[in-house]
Enzyme design. Structure first.
Site, PDB file in Angstrom:
ATOM      1  N   ASP A   1      -8.304   9.457   6.551  1.00  0.00           N
ATOM      2  CA  ASP A   1      -9.062   8.388   7.193  1.00  0.00           C
ATOM      3  C   ASP A   1     -10.397   8.792   7.800  1.00  0.00           C
ATOM      4  O   ASP A   1     -10.765   8.293   8.862  1.00  0.00           O
ATOM      5  CB  ASP A   1      -8.184   7.736   8.271  1.00  0.00           C
ATOM      6  CG  ASP A   1      -6.907   7.149   7.683  1.00  0.00           C
ATOM      7  OD1 ASP A   1      -6.998   6.166   6.949  1.00  0.00           O
ATOM      8  OD2 ASP A   1      -5.826   7.706   7.936  1.00  0.00           O
TER       9      ASP A   1
ATOM     10  N   ASP B   1     -10.992   1.501   5.317  1.00  0.00           N
ATOM     11  CA  ASP B   1      -9.910   1.964   6.190  1.00  0.00           C
ATOM     12  C   ASP B   1     -10.181   3.391   6.634  1.00  0.00           C
ATOM     13  O   ASP B   1      -9.906   4.332   5.898  1.00  0.00           O
ATOM     14  CB  ASP B   1      -8.558   1.880   5.463  1.00  0.00           C
ATOM     15  CG  ASP B   1      -7.413   2.313   6.368  1.00  0.00           C
ATOM     16  OD1 ASP B   1      -7.616   2.382   7.600  1.00  0.00           O
ATOM     17  OD2 ASP B   1      -6.315   2.585   5.841  1.00  0.00           O
TER      18      ASP B   1
ATOM     19  N   GLU C   1       0.832  -1.209   0.000  1.00  0.00           N
ATOM     20  CA  GLU C   1       0.000   0.000   0.000  1.00  0.00           C
ATOM     21  C   GLU C   1       0.864   1.255   0.000  1.00  0.00           C
ATOM     22  O   GLU C   1       1.634   1.495   0.918  1.00  0.00           O
ATOM     23  CB  GLU C   1      -0.898  -0.012   1.249  1.00  0.00           C
ATOM     24  CG  GLU C   1      -1.760   1.234   1.391  1.00  0.00           C
ATOM     25  CD  GLU C   1      -2.608   1.226   2.667  1.00  0.00           C
ATOM     26  OE1 GLU C   1      -2.445   0.309   3.503  1.00  0.00           O
ATOM     27  OE2 GLU C   1      -3.420   2.149   2.823  1.00  0.00           O
TER      28      GLU C   1
ATOM     29  N   LYS D   1       1.577   5.544  -0.248  1.00  0.00           N
ATOM     30  CA  LYS D   1       1.026   6.738   0.390  1.00  0.00           C
ATOM     31  C   LYS D   1       1.766   7.953  -0.135  1.00  0.00           C
ATOM     32  O   LYS D   1       2.873   7.825  -0.655  1.00  0.00           O
ATOM     33  CB  LYS D   1       1.207   6.617   1.902  1.00  0.00           C
ATOM     34  CG  LYS D   1       0.358   7.578   2.706  1.00  0.00           C
ATOM     35  CD  LYS D   1       0.336   7.213   4.169  1.00  0.00           C
ATOM     36  CE  LYS D   1      -0.514   8.227   4.927  1.00  0.00           C
ATOM     37  NZ  LYS D   1      -0.657   7.878   6.337  1.00  0.00           N
TER      38      LYS D   1
HETATM   39  C1  RNT Z   1      -2.113   4.353   6.726  1.00  0.00           C
HETATM   40  C2  RNT Z   1      -2.661   3.276   5.870  1.00  0.00           C
HETATM   41  C3  RNT Z   1      -2.882   1.962   6.562  1.00  0.00           C
HETATM   42  C4  RNT Z   1      -3.460   2.104   7.959  1.00  0.00           C
HETATM   43  C5  RNT Z   1      -3.918   0.811   8.567  1.00  0.00           C
HETATM   44  C6  RNT Z   1      -4.110   0.927  10.047  1.00  0.00           C
HETATM   45  O1  RNT Z   1      -2.074   5.566   6.124  1.00  0.00           O
HETATM   46  O2  RNT Z   1      -3.844   3.700   5.260  1.00  0.00           O
HETATM   47  O3  RNT Z   1      -3.674   1.154   5.769  1.00  0.00           O
HETATM   48  O4  RNT Z   1      -4.534   2.982   7.977  1.00  0.00           O
HETATM   49  O5  RNT Z   1      -3.091  -0.203   8.217  1.00  0.00           O
HETATM   50 ZN    ZN Z   2      -4.996   2.254   4.164  1.00  0.00          ZN
END
Ligand code: RNT
Ligand code: ZN
Length: 413
Positions: free
Chosen positions: A291, A321, A220, A222
Site C-alpha cells: 500500500d 488503494d 478482492e 490477496k
Molecule cells: C487490503 C486490501 C483492501 C484494503 C482497504 C482498506 O490488503 O487492499 O482493499 O486496503 O479495503
Molecule cells: Zn485493496
C-alpha cells in the site's frame, strides 16, 4: 514555437492525436479512497486498532479526526487533481452522530452526509464493507470462521452494505462498486485449506443472494498480510472462479496483492475477455507492503496501456488503494491520483495501432526502437497543458498543500 505546440507536432508525426487524448482523459473517473486521509481509522469510535494484516506506518501530524475534517481534506486534495473523481468509502466511515452503531446494523441514513458531500462536489461514490478492526474478527477470521455466530454477524454486515450501496446508487443516479475484502487466513501452515474456503463460498452466496441493479459487486483477493503469511482464504484462484460462476460479481485486482514478478498489467487483458467489467485497486507494493503511494512508474504505465489499448476505459473501474502516514496525507492523495492520470495520458499518447502492427508482423527490432524512443517524447508538456485546461496547477501544487498544512493541519493537536 511554445513547448506544447512542439510536443503536439512531435506526437502527431508519430501518428497520435494529442487533442483527442486529452479529451478522453478528462472523462475517465478515478475512485479516490477516503482512508488515506486518516490512516484507515474510520469514525466508529469503538477504540479498535487497525487490524487484518494491513498497517499504516508513520505519524505525520494533522490526520483527519472527524467527518468534517476528512471531507475538508478531501476537498483540498480534489482541488489539485484534474478530471473526474469519485470517493471510495468504507463502512467504518459511517456518520452516526455519536450513536454507537455496530457493523451489522448500519443503514443508508448513516451515509446521508456522504451523499450530500458527493452531490456538492460532483463526485460518484464507491463502497466497501469493513471486515477488519473489529472485535467480531475471531482468530483472524470473518466469513470463513468455523464459528457460525461469527460468520452470521459478518454476513449481516455484508448484506447491510449492499443495501447501503444500492441506496447510494439510487440517490446519485450512478452505479456503486461494492468491493469485498476479508483478512481471513493463517500465520502458519494450516491443516485445512479447503474448509475455510468452503465456508467463505457459502457466506458469499448468502451475501449476494439478493439482486441490486445499481450495485456492482466485487471480491478482492490477496496473497498474504502481516501476521497472515502462510495462508489466505480469499486467494486469487478462489475469487476469480467465484466471480466467473456468479454473474454480477467481479474479481477486483489490487496490484499489491501478488507475487513481486506477477504483473496485474498482464492479467487485465486476460480477464477482459471473460468479464464485462474489471475493477482495480491501483497501489504500489514495496517488499512486504502492498500500500505505498502510487507513483509514475513502469507497472502503472503498463496497467494504463492495457486499459487504453484494450479500449476498456469504460469497463475497467479504476480505484486507488494506499495509505501512508509518514508524509502529508493530502499530498499522498494528490501524488497518487495524478500519477494514475499521468499514466493514462502516457498510454493515450502511444501510437498503439502502429506498435501492434509491428508485433503482428514480427517487427520486433522496430517495436523495441519505437517503444524506447517514445519514452523521451515531450510528454510533460502535454500533461502541463492538460492540467491548465482542467484549472489545476501543473507542477507547483505543493505550495498550496504547505499553506493548508500551516493554516489547518498544524492546528489539529
Ligand atoms: C487490503 C486490501 C483492501 C484494503 C482497504 C482498506 O490488503 O487492499 O482493499 O486496503 O479495503
Ligand atoms: Zn485493496
Amino acid at each position: 514555437m511554445n513547448v506544447f505546440d512542439h510536443a503536439k507536432q512531435k506526437y502527431e508525426q508519430a501518428g497520435v492525436d494529442v487533442e483527442q487524448a486529452m479529451g478522453v482523459l478528462a472523462d475517465v473517473p478515478i475512485s479516490i479512497h477516503c482512508w488515506q486521509g486518516d490512516d484507515v481509522a474510520g469514525f466508529e469510535g469503538f477504540g479498535e486498532a487497525l487490524s487484518g494484516g494491513i498497517q499504516a506506518t508513520g505519524n505525520y501530524p494533522g490526520k483527519a479526526r472527524s467527518p468534517e475534517e476528512l471531507m475538508a481534506d478531501f476537498e483540498e486534495a480534489a482541488r489539485l487533481i484534474p478530471g473526474r473523481k469519485r470517493i471510495n468509502l468504507h463502512a467504518s466511515y459511517a456518520i452516526t452522530k455519536g450513536e454507537k452503531v455496530d457493523r451489522d446494523a448500519l443503514s443508508p441514513e448513516h451515509f446521508k452526509d456522504w451523499v450530500e458531500f458527493a452531490r456538492k462536489n460532483r463526485l460518484g461514490i464507491d463502497f466497501n464493507p469493513t471486515f477488519f478492526s473489529h472485535r467480531m474478527v475471531k482468530d483472524g477470521c470473518t466469513l470463513s470462521s468455523p464459528d457460525a455466530g461469527v460468520r452470521e454477524f459478518w454476513i449481516r454486515h455484508g448484506k447491510a452494505c449492499r443495501r447501503i450501496a444500492a441506496w447510494i446508487a439510487e440517490q446519485l443516479g450512478s452505479p456503486v462498486l461494492n468491493n469485498l475484502w476479508i483478512p481471513d487466513g493463517c500465520k502458519d501452515i494450516p491443516a485445512d485449506r479447503r474448509g475455510p474456503r468452503e465456508r467463505l463460498k457459502r457466506s458469499l452466496d448468502a451475501i449476494y443472494a439478493e439482486k441490486y441493479p445499481g450495485v456492482i459487486d466485487s471480491v478482492e483477493s490477496k496473497v498474504f498480510g502481516i501476521g497472515v503469511e502462510a495462508y489466505t482464504v480469499g486467494s486469487s484462484e478462489f475469487y476469480i472462479a467465484y466471480a466467473a460462476t456468479h454473474p454480477g460479481v467481479y474479481p477486483l485486482l489490487d496490484n499489491g496483492h501478488y507475487h513481486p514478478t506477477e504483473m496485474v498489467s498482464d492479467k487485465i487483458p486476460a480477464l477482459l475477455l471473460f468479464f464485462d467489467k474489471l475493477p482495480l485497486h491501483v497501489t504500489r507494493g514495496v517488499r512486504w507492503d502492498s500500500d505505498h503511494v502510487v507513483i509514475f512508474e513502469d507497472e502503472i504505465r503498463e496497467i494504463a496501456k492495457e486499459i487504453v489499448r484494450n479500449d476498456a476505459l469504460d469497463r475497467v473501474l479504476i480505484g486507488l488503494d494506499f495509505f501512508d502516514a509518514s508524509i502529508n496525507r493530502i499530498a499522498a492523495w494528490v501524488i497518487g491520483c495524478r500519477s494514475m492520470q499521468k499514466a493514462l495520458l502516457y498510454a493515450l499518447l502511444q501510437p498503439n495501432g502502429r506498435l501492434k502492427k509491428l508485433q503482428d508482423e514480427a517487427g520486433y527490432t522496430g517495436l523495441m526502437t519505437l517503444h524506447e524512443e517514445l519514452k523521451t517524447y515531450p510528454f510533460g508538456a502535454v500533461w502541463e497543458a492538460y492540467c491548465e485546461r482542467e484549472n489545476v496547477p501543473a507542477d507547483k501544487w505543493f505550495a498550496e498543500v504547505e499553506r493548508y498544512e500551516r493554516d489547518v493541519l498544524s492546528k489539529r493537536t
